[in-house]
Every structure is written in C-alpha cells, then in structure tokens.
Scaffold this motif. Structure first.
Motif, PDB file in Angstrom:
ATOM      1  N   ARG A 153       0.688  -1.267   0.098  1.00 10.62           N
ATOM      2  CA  ARG A 153      -0.010   0.004   0.084  1.00 10.62           C
ATOM      3  C   ARG A 153       0.883   1.180  -0.173  1.00 10.62           C
ATOM      4  NH1 ARG A 153      -4.729   0.415   4.401  1.00 10.62           N
ATOM      5  NH2 ARG A 153      -5.121  -1.701   3.609  1.00 10.62           N
ATOM      6  N   ALA A 154       1.930   1.149   0.906  1.00  9.28           N
ATOM      7  CA  ALA A 154       2.828   2.364   0.804  1.00  9.28           C
ATOM      8  C   ALA A 154       3.583   2.634  -0.337  1.00  9.28           C
ATOM      9  CB  ALA A 154       3.873   2.257   2.325  1.00  9.28           C
ATOM     10  N   GLU A 155       4.050   1.500  -0.951  1.00 10.23           N
ATOM     11  CA  GLU A 155       4.554   1.872  -2.395  1.00 10.23           C
ATOM     12  C   GLU A 155       3.711   2.140  -3.361  1.00 10.23           C
ATOM     13  OE1 GLU A 155       6.020  -1.179  -5.687  1.00 10.23           O
ATOM     14  OE2 GLU A 155       6.706  -1.912  -3.755  1.00 10.23           O
ATOM     15  N   HIS A 156       2.784   1.799  -3.587  1.00  8.69           N
ATOM     16  CA  HIS A 156       1.751   2.235  -4.648  1.00  8.69           C
ATOM     17  C   HIS A 156       1.380   3.586  -4.258  1.00  8.69           C
ATOM     18  CE1 HIS A 156       1.525  -1.845  -6.108  1.00  8.69           C
ATOM     19  NE2 HIS A 156       0.955  -1.416  -7.103  1.00  8.69           N
ATOM     20  N   LEU A 157       1.037   4.166  -3.011  1.00 12.33           N
ATOM     21  CA  LEU A 157       0.395   5.292  -2.854  1.00 12.33           C
ATOM     22  C   LEU A 157       1.692   6.312  -3.142  1.00 12.33           C
ATOM     23  CD1 LEU A 157      -1.413   7.569  -1.878  1.00 12.33           C
ATOM     24  CD2 LEU A 157      -0.919   6.974   0.552  1.00 12.33           C
ATOM     25  N   ALA A 158       3.061   6.224  -2.687  1.00  9.76           N
ATOM     26  CA  ALA A 158       4.058   6.901  -3.061  1.00  9.76           C
ATOM     27  C   ALA A 158       4.130   7.079  -4.526  1.00  9.76           C
ATOM     28  CB  ALA A 158       5.218   6.062  -2.223  1.00  9.76           C
ATOM     29  N   ARG A 159       4.132   5.995  -5.080  1.00  8.11           N
ATOM     30  CA  ARG A 159       4.364   6.007  -6.561  1.00  8.11           C
ATOM     31  C   ARG A 159       3.292   6.840  -7.289  1.00  8.11           C
ATOM     32  NH1 ARG A 159       4.158   1.020  -7.841  1.00  8.11           N
ATOM     33  NH2 ARG A 159       6.494   0.771  -7.445  1.00  8.11           N
ATOM     34  N   TYR A 160       2.201   6.668  -6.970  1.00  8.37           N
ATOM     35  CA  TYR A 160       1.078   7.286  -7.755  1.00  8.37           C
ATOM     36  C   TYR A 160       1.021   8.738  -7.254  1.00  8.37           C
ATOM     37  CZ  TYR A 160      -3.567   8.368  -9.365  1.00  8.37           C
ATOM     38  OH  TYR A 160      -4.741   8.812 -10.077  1.00  8.37           O
TER      39      TYR A 160
END
Length: 318
Positions: free
Chosen positions: A18-25
């Motif tokens: 979740r953290a990875e996807h939110l950061a990248r988005y």
C-alpha cells in the motif's frame, strides 16, 4: 501458527504494498503534471492524488482549499492523517516486530532501516517539491524489503502469509488506480476537454503509476489507450502488477496455507479466491470495456470480502 502472528505477517505485506503504490502514484501524478497537456490544472492533479488515497473527505474536513504543500504533506507525513505514508511505514515496522520470531534477522534489519531512513530524512512538514525524493525512497526500500522476503525466508506459511498480503493489496491498489483514472477522465469529459492527447496522457501516467509503461510499449507498440491499458493492467497474466497475475498468486497462497476450513466448499476462502482468479483467466477486455467502472467496483468489493473473511475466520485475535 498463532492468529496474532498470522495477522502481523499478513498486514505487514499489505502495508508494504500500500505504501509503495500510494508513494508512486503521488510522485508520478504530481511530478508529471509539470509537463501535462493544456487543460489539466494543478487542482485536478491534487484531487486525483487524494481520490486514489481515499482521503478526499478527510482532507477537505481539515483544509478549505486544495494547496500543493498541504495536500502533499497530508498524504505523506501529516500527523492529522492516520493513513499517511509515514503511518503505513510505522505499521510495517510494528507488524514486523509482532512477528519478529517468525521472520529472518535480515528481513527485520531491512524493515528497521526502511523505517529509520524515511524518518531520518524528515525535518518537519514535507514541501510539495520534495515528493520526488521522499516517494522514491519509499519505493526503493519497498523493493529491498520484498527482496529480503523472497530470498531470506523459508517459503512456508510465513512467506505465504506475507505474499498473500502483498498480492491481495496489489490487486486493491491497481484497481483503485484504474478507478481514479476513469473518474479523472469523466471529469475532463464533463468539462468539455475530450481531446485525444489529454486522455492518452492520463493512461500514460496510469501505466507509470504501476511501473508498467515500458512493458506495455513492448507488448502493444502503440500509444496508451483506454482499451489497451485496461487489458494490460487487468488481464495480462505475464505482467506482475496486473490484477490477473496477482489474483493467481492470491489463490496459490491460500491453497498453500494450512487453513482449517470446515465450512461448505462454496463458502470457503479457497473457493472465493479460485473463483476470482478464474474470472480474470476467462474474461476478455471486450466483455468489460464498456462497463469498466461497475466491473472494477464489483471486483474490488469481492476482494474486500475475501480479505474480510480471511480476517474474521483465521487472522482475528483477542
């Protein structure tokens, strides 16, 4: 395995993803907005970031206007936001601590470094112009952590529970990204901004938000369009960020974990996961393209139901 340990492993995997996807988005949408075609203003981008994070209402309850620094700070490090990137990284570490005796010392040290690297780079509020550096640090450490998960753990129930959390959350995040982009395009169309370049730009940033642009171009060899991007991110079983690929991994993990299932077959989580995985094996983009939004909502609801059943039946503890 104790439910408490299983819960910690499962949620550690979910929070990493979740953290990875939110950061990248957040990084891709905000940074690429500098080069966006005419017709897309900064408020549009900020609303998209809040929408994907599920934080629109909570942010607006605290802040009357969309402002670059306030939105980026709220999504990343704000103490006012219990679902900020910083809070997710804290939860990764706390869940790893809760399962400390079940994971390798190398994985624990990687997560501990992840936590301290991110927190050590902060000096207070995060200005919008620092989203590139901050998000990339989270993305890179997420990959490092997942490397230790793959390469230092026995591929037993511990590994499968973490992997289950990772792939279940990946399905959720990719669907949320697609939902957000469909909503963004609807807003552009409602405003009379329907030129092809602007919509193609939205689909290009969708691919970049899932690290899929390069592989998409190798597969389709054409500029991103609605049909091709939806097909790639939903149904391509060779791309590891696609929903079809991750649902197969979810099914495999559930089949491999020694859950004690006494309910009728059709009510078992194994049956639910298998049914969802098969849905993506045998559907085509032509069958869902014209009803993409309701299809994504139904799929996300089914994934949430699967996650809830996992929690209630096997991972909940008192």
């Amino acid at each position: 395995m104790l439910s408490r340990i299983g819960n910690s492993l499962f949620w550690m995997g979910r929070y990493i993803e979740r953290a990875e996807h939110l950061a990248r988005y957040s990084r891709v949408q905000y940074v690429s907005s500098v080069d966006a075609p005419l017709g897309q203003n900064r408020d549009f981008v900020l609303e998209s970031i809040l929408d994907m994070a599920g934080s629109t209402d909570a942010y607006k309850a605290l802040h009357p206007a969309l402002e670059d620094n306030q939105v980026i700070n709220y999504i990343t490090v704000s103490e006012e936001n219990p679902f900020s990137l910083l809070s997710y990284i804290g939860r990764i570490r706390e869940n790893a601590r809760g399962a400390r005796d079940s994971i390798s010392i190398e994985l624990w040290e990687a997560i501990n470094r992840f936590y301290h690297k991110v927190n050590g780079s902060l000096t207070g509020e995060l200005p919008a112009e620092e989203i590139e550096f901050f998000a990339r640090r989270i993305e890179e450490n997420s990959y490092i952590t997942k490397g230790y998960i793959e390469n230092t753990l026995l591929h037993n129930d511990v590994w499968m529970l973490i992997s289950l959390g990772i792939h279940l959350e990946r399905v959720i995040q990719v669907i949320r990204i697609l939902q957000t982009k469909l909503h963004d395009i609807e807003k552009l169309e409602a405003a009379g901004k329907q030129e092809g370049a602007l919509e193609n730009y939205q689909w290009a940033t969708t691919l970049e938000s899932t690290e899929g642009f390069d592989m998409y171009m190798r597969c389709h060899k054409t500029s991103p369009t609605r049909t091709h991007v939806l097909d790639f991110l939903l149904f391509d079983t060779q791309f590891p960020k696609s929903v079809a690929y991750s649902m197969e991994r979810v099914r495999d993990c559930i089949q491999g974990i020694a859950f004690q299932q006494e309910e009728p077959k059709k009510e078992s989580i194994e049956f639910m996961a298998g049914k969802l995985a098969c849905r993506f094996q045998y559907l085509t983009i032509e069958e869902v393209e014209d009803r993409a939004a309701p299809f994504l909502k139904r799929t996300l609801d089914a994934v949430y139901e699967l996650a809830q059943q996992l929690d209630v039946k096997y991972l909940k503890y008192h």
